[in-house]
Design a protein around this motif. Structure first.
Motif, mmCIF file in Angstrom:
data_model
loop_
_atom_site.group_PDB
_atom_site.id
_atom_site.type_symbol
_atom_site.label_atom_id
_atom_site.label_comp_id
_atom_site.label_asym_id
_atom_site.label_seq_id
_atom_site.Cartn_x
_atom_site.Cartn_y
_atom_site.Cartn_z
ATOM 1 N N PHE A 10 0.874 -1.190 0.000
ATOM 2 C CA PHE A 10 0.000 0.000 0.000
ATOM 3 C C PHE A 10 0.902 1.228 0.000
ATOM 4 O O PHE A 10 1.605 1.502 0.981
ATOM 5 N N ALA A 57 -2.588 4.511 -3.481
ATOM 6 C CA ALA A 57 -3.576 5.486 -3.030
ATOM 7 C C ALA A 57 -3.366 6.767 -3.834
ATOM 8 O O ALA A 57 -2.312 6.977 -4.422
ATOM 9 N N ASN A 133 -9.129 1.120 -7.646
ATOM 10 C CA ASN A 133 -9.695 1.390 -6.318
ATOM 11 C C ASN A 133 -10.627 2.582 -6.489
ATOM 12 O O ASN A 133 -10.174 3.690 -6.760
ATOM 13 N N VAL A 134 -11.914 2.321 -6.381
ATOM 14 C CA VAL A 134 -12.896 3.362 -6.689
ATOM 15 C C VAL A 134 -13.150 4.212 -5.435
ATOM 16 O O VAL A 134 -13.573 3.693 -4.406
ATOM 17 N N SER A 137 -13.641 10.709 -3.218
ATOM 18 C CA SER A 137 -12.851 11.894 -2.835
ATOM 19 C C SER A 137 -13.477 12.664 -1.678
ATOM 20 O O SER A 137 -14.697 12.772 -1.586
ATOM 21 N N TYR A 138 -12.607 13.195 -0.811
ATOM 22 C CA TYR A 138 -13.111 13.807 0.416
ATOM 23 C C TYR A 138 -12.611 15.223 0.668
ATOM 24 O O TYR A 138 -13.062 15.867 1.598
ATOM 25 N N PHE A 245 -11.379 -3.113 1.145
ATOM 26 C CA PHE A 245 -10.378 -2.700 2.115
ATOM 27 C C PHE A 245 -11.099 -2.314 3.396
ATOM 28 O O PHE A 245 -11.772 -1.285 3.461
ATOM 29 N N SER A 247 -11.017 -0.908 6.986
ATOM 30 C CA SER A 247 -10.018 -0.056 7.650
ATOM 31 C C SER A 247 -10.115 -0.092 9.173
ATOM 32 O O SER A 247 -9.419 0.635 9.849
ATOM 33 N N ILE A 337 -13.997 10.857 5.431
ATOM 34 C CA ILE A 337 -13.803 9.405 5.568
ATOM 35 C C ILE A 337 -14.385 8.918 6.893
ATOM 36 O O ILE A 337 -13.777 9.092 7.953
HETATM 37 C C1 LIG Z 1 -8.358 2.456 3.980
HETATM 38 C C2 LIG Z 1 -8.886 3.545 3.104
HETATM 39 C C3 LIG Z 1 -8.131 3.977 2.017
HETATM 40 C C4 LIG Z 1 -8.621 5.005 1.220
HETATM 41 N N1 LIG Z 1 -7.862 5.463 0.179
HETATM 42 C C5 LIG Z 1 -8.285 6.548 -0.490
HETATM 43 C C6 LIG Z 1 -7.489 7.139 -1.493
HETATM 44 O O1 LIG Z 1 -6.393 6.677 -1.802
HETATM 45 N N2 LIG Z 1 -7.964 8.253 -2.114
HETATM 46 C C7 LIG Z 1 -9.182 8.797 -1.821
HETATM 47 O O2 LIG Z 1 -9.545 9.812 -2.412
HETATM 48 N N3 LIG Z 1 -9.970 8.231 -0.896
HETATM 49 C C8 LIG Z 1 -9.546 7.150 -0.218
HETATM 50 N N4 LIG Z 1 -10.328 6.626 0.735
HETATM 51 C C9 LIG Z 1 -11.676 7.182 0.889
HETATM 52 C C10 LIG Z 1 -12.791 6.196 0.597
HETATM 53 O O3 LIG Z 1 -12.639 5.403 -0.497
HETATM 54 C C11 LIG Z 1 -14.189 6.841 0.596
HETATM 55 O O4 LIG Z 1 -14.370 7.640 -0.505
HETATM 56 C C12 LIG Z 1 -14.318 7.664 1.805
HETATM 57 O O5 LIG Z 1 -13.918 6.852 2.857
HETATM 58 C C13 LIG Z 1 -15.740 8.162 2.030
HETATM 59 O O6 LIG Z 1 -16.645 7.133 2.147
HETATM 60 P P1 LIG Z 1 -17.036 6.426 3.512
HETATM 61 O O7 LIG Z 1 -17.378 7.469 4.493
HETATM 62 O O8 LIG Z 1 -18.134 5.525 3.078
HETATM 63 O O9 LIG Z 1 -15.827 5.656 3.988
HETATM 64 C C14 LIG Z 1 -9.866 5.596 1.527
HETATM 65 C C15 LIG Z 1 -10.609 5.144 2.627
HETATM 66 C C16 LIG Z 1 -10.138 4.144 3.409
HETATM 67 C C17 LIG Z 1 -10.974 3.704 4.575
#
Ligand SMILES: Cc1cc2nc3c(=O)[nH]c(=O)nc-3n(C[C@H](O)[C@H](O)[C@H](O)COP(=O)(O)O)c2cc1C
Length: 462
Positions: A10, A57, A133-134, A137-138, A245, A247, A337
């Motif tokens: 990762f 990522a 990896n879909v 964005s946050y 994935f 977390s 997130i």
């Molecule tokens: C372990 C992990 C890795 C993630 N990697 C990325 C990333 O590389 N780029 C990104 O924009 N979002 C990443 N995210 C964000 C998620 O894919 C998701 O868009 C974000 O968590 C919001 O959705 P949720 O509240 O349902 O988790 C990651 C989230 C987690 C938990």
């Protein structure tokens, strides 16, 4: 559950990914992320260690939530500067034979017609070793840079993501029938036009008549990864993800997540066994326990706590500079997130984490467990997660680069091979594609029970 472990490295094409401050460790090579040679070396090492894939990522925007300012993030290289991981993949693929590549892409800031083309190209160039990896964005700053006045709300981001993948599946799976490409030199006919169809997609976010501009690649649809923790995120994973994935940092949290997403996937008519669950781990390994602990102490001394707060403020969309470091972290529902928040609240309801404790914990690999010890001890831990908790594989997070990877490959992987958890070094993987590595020989294509096959992605029956 898989009978062997799956391993991803990762990483991020950036100075810092999830261990802020570690680039200051003597000998760390993170600033070489701009060099092709750095990445081809990483790829060869990962392949030597039996890794299934390198997982990149990626984010858009800068971490400017902390103190309502971007200076800490820019000064300390908090996921900025970063470069586009997709562009380094062909070089890494050319340096390896079997290794897969997972590239993070956002459905909020790109167009499905364009993305489908890019991933068909990558899948061709790598002979079917590509996953996506879909993400949705946050960071608010990404929205402002990419044509929106503000970040879309999470529900709307997932609505768009649903439609986005419907378009991609139609382009990848439906538009070109098997046998459409004839390459008949004598007849001068490359493609049979009767076997190439429009997709005629008209939706809320996209209008895409098609057809797809690329001929079918070995996997057609790249292996689909997802990491979402909110209710909508879990639903999206259940409908789309082949590799998920999780977390959560605790065993209870992971068990709950796996059970929940598995049940949701069954409601979409999917065989739950076909979903592979990964968790992140941060291995710190030494030949003896004392050496591993000394290394861990040294790594911890290089953690940049303020940079970690800047990173977490972006993950949570919450300015942690405004909080007293000894204040308890209270649960919130975040539009960023959710998994990061849940890790310290919902997943551990009996422990009162303070802001300072969270920052110190997250300085090495954010929310994932750190495993400190001998190769035997780390192999025991991984085997436990695999055999007792039901995790299929691990996203191995780096602290120091490339030492975290080389230590794992040279010390832990031989132990895993000894136990039959990772195939022997001279074993060829089943088939050539990444999906075959995950699901078995002959399964290069999306499974027939996946909602992306056979038209617009199905929604679960009520
Ligand atoms: C372990 C992990 C890795 C993630 N990697 C990325 C990333 O590389 N780029 C990104 O924009 N979002 C990443 N995210 C964000 C998620 O894919 C998701 O868009 C974000 O968590 C919001 O959705 P949720 O509240 O349902 O988790 C990651 C989230 C987690 C938990």
């Amino acid at each position: 559950m898989s009978d062997r472990l799956h391993l991803n490295l990762f990483t991020m094409s950036a100075v810092e990914h999830v261990s802020p401050g570690s680039w200051t460790y003597p000998g760390d090579r993170s600033p070489e992320y701009t060099d092709t040679e750095y990445w081809t070396e990483v790829a060869r090492t990962a392949e030597r260690g039996g890794f299934d894939a390198v997982f990149f990522a990626d984010v858009r925007g800068v971490y400017d939530v902390y103190g309502d300012d971007r200076d800490v993030a820019i000064e300390r290289a908090v996921q900025t500067p970063a470069s586009d991981p997709q562009l380094v993949v062909p070089a890494m693929a050319a340096a390896t034979e079997h290794l897969g590549f997972t590239v993070t892409r956002s459905t909020t800031y790109t167009h499905p017609y364009q993305l489908a083309r890019e991933f068909s190209t990558l899948d061709h160039l790598t002979d079917g070793r590509i996953a996506i990896n879909v993400v949705t964005s946050y960071l608010e700053s990404a929205a402002e840079n990419l044509g929106l006045d503000e970040r879309m709300e999470k529900e709307a981001r997932y609505d768009r993501a649903d439609e986005f993948l419907d378009v991609c599946y139609a382009l990848w799976e439906e538009s070109w029938a098997d046998g459409a490409v004839e390459r008949d030199r004598e007849a001068g006919r490359y493609t049979d036009p009767a076997k190439v169809d429009a997709i005629d997609h008209e939706g809320e976010y996209f209008s895409v008549p098609g057809p797809h501009g690329c001929e079918p690649s070995p996997q057609r649809t790249p292996v689909v990864y997802q990491a979402g923790s909110s209710d909508r995120g879990r639903e999206f994973a259940a409908a789309n993800a082949e590799a998920v994935f999780a977390s959560q940092p605790t065993e209870e949290g992971v068990r709950e997540y796996v059970t929940d997403v598995t049940e949701r996937a069954a409601a979409y008519g999917r065989d739950p066994e076909s979903l592979k669950f990964f968790i992140g781990v941060v291995p710190v390994v030494g030949e003896t326990q004392a050496l591993a602990e000394a290394k861990h102490d040294e790594y911890t001394r290089h953690v940049d706590v303020e940079a970690t707060l800047a990173l977490l403020s972006g993950f949570l969309d919450m300015d942690l500079s405004e909080l007293d470091p000894d204040q308890k972290v209270e649960h919130i529902e975040t539009d960023a997130i959710q998994g990061t928040m849940n890790a310290f609240t919902k997943a551990q309801p009996n422990r009162n984490w303070t802001v300072r404790e969270v920052a110190e914990f997250c300085g090495l690999g954010t929310t994932s467990p750190t495993l400190v010890g001998t190769p035997e001890l780390i192999a025991d831990e991984l085997a436990y997660w695999h055999e007792e908790v039901g995790v299929d594989g691990f996203n191995v997070k780096e602290v120091v680069r490339p030492d975290s990877l080389t230590d794992f490959v040279d010390l832990v992987v031989p132990e895993l091979r000894e136990r039959g958890l990772v195939p022997p070094a001279d074993a060829d993987p089943p088939g050539g594609t990444l999906r075959e590595r995950l699901l078995g020989e002959g399964q290069s294509r999306l499974r027939s029970d996946h909602p992306g096959v056979g038209g617009a992605a199905g929604r679960p029956s009520e």
